[in-house]
Design a protein around this motif. Structure first.
Motif, PDB file in Angstrom:
ATOM      1  N   TYR A 119       0.838  -1.206   0.000  1.00 29.58           N
ATOM      2  CA  TYR A 119       0.000   0.000   0.000  1.00 29.58           C
ATOM      3  C   TYR A 119       0.873   1.257   0.000  1.00 29.58           C
ATOM      4  CZ  TYR A 119      -3.477  -3.407   1.667  1.00 29.58           C
ATOM      5  OH  TYR A 119      -4.290  -4.498   1.809  1.00 29.58           O
ATOM      6  N   CYS A 120       1.938   1.229   0.808  1.00 28.06           N
ATOM      7  CA  CYS A 120       2.783   2.414   0.942  1.00 28.06           C
ATOM      8  C   CYS A 120       3.547   2.710  -0.343  1.00 28.06           C
ATOM      9  CB  CYS A 120       3.759   2.240   2.107  1.00 28.06           C
ATOM     10  SG  CYS A 120       2.959   2.277   3.733  1.00 28.06           S
ATOM     11  N   TYR A 121       4.032   1.684  -1.005  1.00 29.46           N
ATOM     12  CA  TYR A 121       4.773   1.926  -2.241  1.00 29.46           C
ATOM     13  C   TYR A 121       3.844   2.384  -3.363  1.00 29.46           C
ATOM     14  CZ  TYR A 121       9.270   0.457  -0.485  1.00 29.46           C
ATOM     15  OH  TYR A 121      10.445   0.412   0.219  1.00 29.46           O
ATOM     16  N   THR A 122       2.581   1.987  -3.299  1.00 31.53           N
ATOM     17  CA  THR A 122       1.606   2.529  -4.250  1.00 31.53           C
ATOM     18  C   THR A 122       1.421   4.021  -4.011  1.00 31.53           C
ATOM     19  OG1 THR A 122       0.428   0.416  -4.351  1.00 31.53           O
ATOM     20  CG2 THR A 122      -0.761   2.370  -5.105  1.00 31.53           C
ATOM     21  N   LEU A 123       1.333   4.409  -2.740  1.00 33.79           N
ATOM     22  CA  LEU A 123       1.195   5.828  -2.413  1.00 33.79           C
ATOM     23  C   LEU A 123       2.456   6.610  -2.763  1.00 33.79           C
ATOM     24  CD1 LEU A 123      -0.644   5.628   1.038  1.00 33.79           C
ATOM     25  CD2 LEU A 123      -1.610   6.249  -1.177  1.00 33.79           C
ATOM     26  N   GLU A 124       3.605   5.949  -2.670  1.00 31.12           N
ATOM     27  CA  GLU A 124       4.846   6.644  -3.019  1.00 31.12           C
ATOM     28  C   GLU A 124       4.852   7.047  -4.490  1.00 31.12           C
ATOM     29  OE1 GLU A 124       9.648   6.099  -2.386  1.00 31.12           O
ATOM     30  OE2 GLU A 124       8.468   4.440  -3.186  1.00 31.12           O
ATOM     31  N   GLN A 125       4.201   6.253  -5.338  1.00 33.17           N
ATOM     32  CA  GLN A 125       4.121   6.616  -6.752  1.00 33.17           C
ATOM     33  C   GLN A 125       3.334   7.915  -6.935  1.00 33.17           C
ATOM     34  OE1 GLN A 125       5.940   4.728  -8.929  1.00 33.17           O
ATOM     35  NE2 GLN A 125       6.485   3.743  -6.988  1.00 33.17           N
ATOM     36  N   LEU A 126       2.408   8.193  -6.022  1.00 41.43           N
ATOM     37  CA  LEU A 126       1.608   9.416  -6.104  1.00 41.43           C
ATOM     38  C   LEU A 126       2.321  10.609  -5.484  1.00 41.43           C
ATOM     39  CD1 LEU A 126      -1.919   8.026  -5.073  1.00 41.43           C
ATOM     40  CD2 LEU A 126      -1.043   8.392  -7.380  1.00 41.43           C
ATOM     41  N   TYR A 127       2.954  10.385  -4.336  1.00 41.76           N
ATOM     42  CA  TYR A 127       3.460  11.508  -3.546  1.00 41.76           C
ATOM     43  C   TYR A 127       4.983  11.598  -3.468  1.00 41.76           C
ATOM     44  CZ  TYR A 127      -1.377  11.423  -1.868  1.00 41.76           C
ATOM     45  OH  TYR A 127      -2.747  11.432  -1.786  1.00 41.76           O
ATOM     46  N   GLY A 128       5.679  10.565  -3.907  1.00 44.38           N
ATOM     47  CA  GLY A 128       7.131  10.531  -3.724  1.00 44.38           C
ATOM     48  C   GLY A 128       7.862  11.698  -4.363  1.00 44.38           C
ATOM     49  N   ALA A 129       7.448  12.081  -5.577  1.00 43.98           N
ATOM     50  CA  ALA A 129       8.126  13.183  -6.269  1.00 43.98           C
ATOM     51  C   ALA A 129       7.938  14.497  -5.514  1.00 43.98           C
ATOM     52  CB  ALA A 129       7.589  13.317  -7.696  1.00 43.98           C
ATOM     53  N   TYR A 130       6.740  14.703  -4.932  1.00 43.53           N
ATOM     54  CA  TYR A 130       6.504  15.912  -4.140  1.00 43.53           C
ATOM     55  C   TYR A 130       7.441  15.952  -2.936  1.00 43.53           C
ATOM     56  CZ  TYR A 130       2.080  16.470  -6.698  1.00 43.53           C
ATOM     57  OH  TYR A 130       1.127  16.633  -7.666  1.00 43.53           O
ATOM     58  N   VAL A 131       7.570  14.806  -2.272  1.00 43.81           N
ATOM     59  CA  VAL A 131       8.432  14.734  -1.091  1.00 43.81           C
ATOM     60  C   VAL A 131       9.878  15.029  -1.473  1.00 43.81           C
ATOM     61  CG1 VAL A 131       9.354  13.208   0.694  1.00 43.81           C
ATOM     62  CG2 VAL A 131       6.915  13.128   0.127  1.00 43.81           C
ATOM     63  N   ASP A 132      10.344  14.430  -2.569  1.00 41.53           N
ATOM     64  CA  ASP A 132      11.729  14.650  -3.003  1.00 41.53           C
ATOM     65  C   ASP A 132      11.979  16.122  -3.320  1.00 41.53           C
ATOM     66  OD1 ASP A 132      12.176  11.956  -2.737  1.00 41.53           O
ATOM     67  OD2 ASP A 132      11.933  11.498  -4.869  1.00 41.53           O
ATOM     68  N   GLU A 133      11.032  16.746  -4.016  1.00 43.43           N
ATOM     69  CA  GLU A 133      11.186  18.154  -4.388  1.00 43.43           C
ATOM     70  C   GLU A 133      11.199  19.046  -3.153  1.00 43.43           C
ATOM     71  OE1 GLU A 133      11.417  21.426  -7.155  1.00 43.43           O
ATOM     72  OE2 GLU A 133      11.694  19.255  -7.382  1.00 43.43           O
ATOM     73  N   MET A 134      10.305  18.775  -2.221  1.00 42.89           N
ATOM     74  CA  MET A 134      10.237  19.598  -1.017  1.00 42.89           C
ATOM     75  C   MET A 134      11.487  19.419  -0.163  1.00 42.89           C
ATOM     76  SD  MET A 134       7.118  19.920   1.739  1.00 42.89           S
ATOM     77  CE  MET A 134       6.150  20.960   0.650  1.00 42.89           C
ATOM     78  N   THR A 135      11.995  18.202  -0.100  1.00 39.15           N
ATOM     79  CA  THR A 135      13.205  17.951   0.680  1.00 39.15           C
ATOM     80  C   THR A 135      14.406  18.662   0.067  1.00 39.15           C
ATOM     81  OG1 THR A 135      12.347  15.773   1.323  1.00 39.15           O
ATOM     82  CG2 THR A 135      14.700  16.153   1.615  1.00 39.15           C
ATOM     83  N   ALA A 136      14.476  18.652  -1.270  1.00 45.66           N
ATOM     84  CA  ALA A 136      15.633  19.234  -1.959  1.00 45.66           C
ATOM     85  C   ALA A 136      15.594  20.759  -1.997  1.00 45.66           C
ATOM     86  CB  ALA A 136      15.709  18.684  -3.382  1.00 45.66           C
ATOM     87  N   GLU A 137      14.398  21.339  -2.082  1.00 50.60           N
ATOM     88  CA  GLU A 137      14.297  22.771  -2.360  1.00 50.60           C
ATOM     89  C   GLU A 137      13.813  23.618  -1.186  1.00 50.60           C
ATOM     90  OE1 GLU A 137      15.461  24.008  -5.050  1.00 50.60           O
ATOM     91  OE2 GLU A 137      15.838  22.089  -6.046  1.00 50.60           O
ATOM     92  N   THR A 138      13.517  23.006  -0.050  1.00 51.56           N
ATOM     93  CA  THR A 138      13.052  23.784   1.105  1.00 51.56           C
ATOM     94  C   THR A 138      13.874  23.421   2.332  1.00 51.56           C
ATOM     95  OG1 THR A 138      11.415  22.211   2.003  1.00 51.56           O
ATOM     96  CG2 THR A 138      10.727  23.581   0.131  1.00 51.56           C
ATOM     97  N   THR A 139      13.549  24.051   3.442  1.00 48.30           N
ATOM     98  CA  THR A 139      14.262  23.781   4.695  1.00 48.30           C
ATOM     99  C   THR A 139      13.674  22.599   5.452  1.00 48.30           C
ATOM    100  OG1 THR A 139      12.850  25.336   5.909  1.00 48.30           O
ATOM    101  CG2 THR A 139      14.879  26.213   4.932  1.00 48.30           C
ATOM    102  N   LEU A 140      12.659  21.954   4.902  1.00 46.03           N
ATOM    103  CA  LEU A 140      12.050  20.810   5.577  1.00 46.03           C
ATOM    104  C   LEU A 140      12.937  19.576   5.447  1.00 46.03           C
ATOM    105  CD1 LEU A 140       9.568  22.721   5.370  1.00 46.03           C
ATOM    106  CD2 LEU A 140       8.160  20.679   5.066  1.00 46.03           C
ATOM    107  N   SER A 141      13.041  18.819   6.539  1.00 45.82           N
ATOM    108  CA  SER A 141      13.738  17.538   6.483  1.00 45.82           C
ATOM    109  C   SER A 141      12.862  16.537   5.729  1.00 45.82           C
ATOM    110  CB  SER A 141      14.012  17.025   7.892  1.00 45.82           C
ATOM    111  OG  SER A 141      12.793  16.649   8.528  1.00 45.82           O
ATOM    112  N   ARG A 142      13.417  15.364   5.413  1.00 45.96           N
ATOM    113  CA  ARG A 142      12.625  14.377   4.686  1.00 45.96           C
ATOM    114  C   ARG A 142      11.411  13.939   5.503  1.00 45.96           C
ATOM    115  NH1 ARG A 142      12.238  11.223   0.421  1.00 45.96           N
ATOM    116  NH2 ARG A 142      13.962  12.361  -0.505  1.00 45.96           N
ATOM    117  N   ARG A 143      11.593  13.696   6.784  1.00 49.13           N
ATOM    118  CA  ARG A 143      10.460  13.284   7.612  1.00 49.13           C
ATOM    119  C   ARG A 143       9.396  14.388   7.665  1.00 49.13           C
ATOM    120  NH1 ARG A 143      11.931   9.165  11.319  1.00 49.13           N
ATOM    121  NH2 ARG A 143      12.990   7.563  10.074  1.00 49.13           N
TER     122      ARG A 143
END
Length: 391
Positions: A42-66
């Motif tokens: 279930y989680c890896y299915t959701l990662e296909q939807l949201y993973g790119a957003y998380v990667d972009e936010m982690t790389a371009e903002t001050t937010l940590s990955r968690r």
């Protein structure tokens, strides 16, 4: 403990159900009929939807990955998906990148990540709002919202600004100028002069306030032409349509705007204004309305009525009905249709089964007092799943 999961459910719904059934007092907190492989799927299915957003936010903002994971999964909702609970987010973080070792993250831990993410996002927004000189957006607007447009569009808009006019006022003015609107009272006067004996709004129609369905009653000889495409009610334009009905047609399901024998156009306009103010509301606003009406509790039936929620107002028999005229209830991520509203006494509510309390007044005599949560997401999570799925 087992958890019921239906195959047709979206992975987000399944993860929420599993999260709600976690038991951290057990050696293995997972429900007995759920495997770690299922959760990872279930989680890896959701990662296909949201993973790119998380990667972009982690790389371009001050937010940590968690923090980015928690922010994205809590605040972004794909069409057809459910917003993830903190428990479900804990399962996601546990499964993605950790090989499901140890135990899932608890709600407390995830809430901590989310609070830190919110603080960083709020700080960034406050910075953006203050890069221009005062007055600042928070001082000028009730609900300031950032809007991004192309630079060329911004320049064109700037050239259209009137004296001492801001962008917000200019946009409202330009949008209103595209509408050919006539004041409602003027339209009603014209219809009366044309021979109409009654004009009402068919408020039983779903979404009636988005395009006013006017019912004009009168003899067949009534002749009128309306060139306008909208009517103005309290300076707000509303599209409308007109249905011509015989003079003796029933009016029981209509909101009266004009009646030759007892309602003049000015009174009808005021009546419509009040109805428009009530048709869509939020839960905090509904609680305020309940307090003013003398109602001591609000609840919702666990099962929907048709395609909408069945709201219940609990209070003395002489209290006003705060649910009257409410067609839609706005939550943080969806708008629920109100299929029915019922006012009943505390004794009648006590005998009723299959309900969920949403709010009770401090002095109310209920077995389970309920304060209205400050968090919009927490307010939404009070509603039964079956009701939330009607949106």
């Amino acid at each position: 403990m087992n958890v019921e999961i239906e195959t047709r459910w979206h992975p987000s719904t399944k993860l929420n159900a599993i999260g709600a059934a976690l038991d951290f007092t057990s050696v293995d907190p997972l429900p007995e009929n759920v495997t770690r492989d299922q959760i990872e799927e279930y989680c890896y299915t959701l990662e296909q939807l949201y993973g790119a957003y998380v990667d972009e936010m982690t790389a371009e903002t001050t937010l940590s990955r968690r923090e980015a994971q928690t922010w994205v999964l809590r605040n972004l909702v794909y069409e057809g998906a459910d917003r993830l609970s903190f428990e479900a987010i804990g399962l996601y973080i546990w499964a993605i990148g950790r090989s499901a070792d140890g135990d899932p993250l608890s709600r407390t831990i995830v809430d901590g990540y989310h609070e830190r993410a919110v603080e960083k996002v709020d700080a960034a927004e406050a910075t953006v709002k203050r890069i221009e000189p005062p007055p600042y957006p928070d001082d000028r607007y009730a609900e300031p919202t950032m809007l991004w447009v192309d630079g060329e569009v911004a320049e064109r808009l700037a050239r259209r600004l009137g004296p001492e006019e801001g962008y917000n006022d200019a946009l409202e003015r330009l949008l209103d100028e595209t509408v050919d609107a006539v004041p409602l009272e003027t339209l009603l006067e014209r219809l009366r002069e044309a021979g109409a004996t009654y004009v009402g709004v068919r408020t039983v129609n779903p979404g009636w306030d988005r395009e006013l369905p006017l019912s004009v009653h009168g003899p067949e000889s009534v002749a009128f032409e309306v060139e306008a495409t909208a009517v103005r009610v309290d300076d707000t334009p509303y599209p409308f349509g007109i249905e011509h009905r015989p003079a003796d047609a029933g009016t029981g399901s209509l909101l009266t705007l004009f009646a030759a024998d007892d309602t003049d156009p000015a009174a009808g306009v005021e009546r419509l204004q009040q109805a428009l103010e009530r048709v869509e509301t939020t839960l905090p606003a509904l609680v305020d309305r309940a307090r003013e009406a003398g109602v001591t509790g609000l609840a919702v039936a666990d099962d929907p009525v048709g395609t909408g929620a069945h709201l219940l107002a609990i209070g003395p028999t002489d209290a006003d009905d705060p649910l009257e005229g409410v067609d839609r209830l706005v939550l943080d991520d969806r708008t629920l249709t109100v299929g029915a509203g019922t006012k009943l006494t505390a004794a009648e509510y006590a005998d009723r089964e299959g309900t969920t309390l949403l709010w009770t007044s401090p002095d109310a005599d209920f077995d389970e007092p309920r304060e209205l949560p400050d968090d919009p997401a927490a307010r939404r999570e009070q509603f039964p799943t079956a009701v939330l799925h009607t949106d």
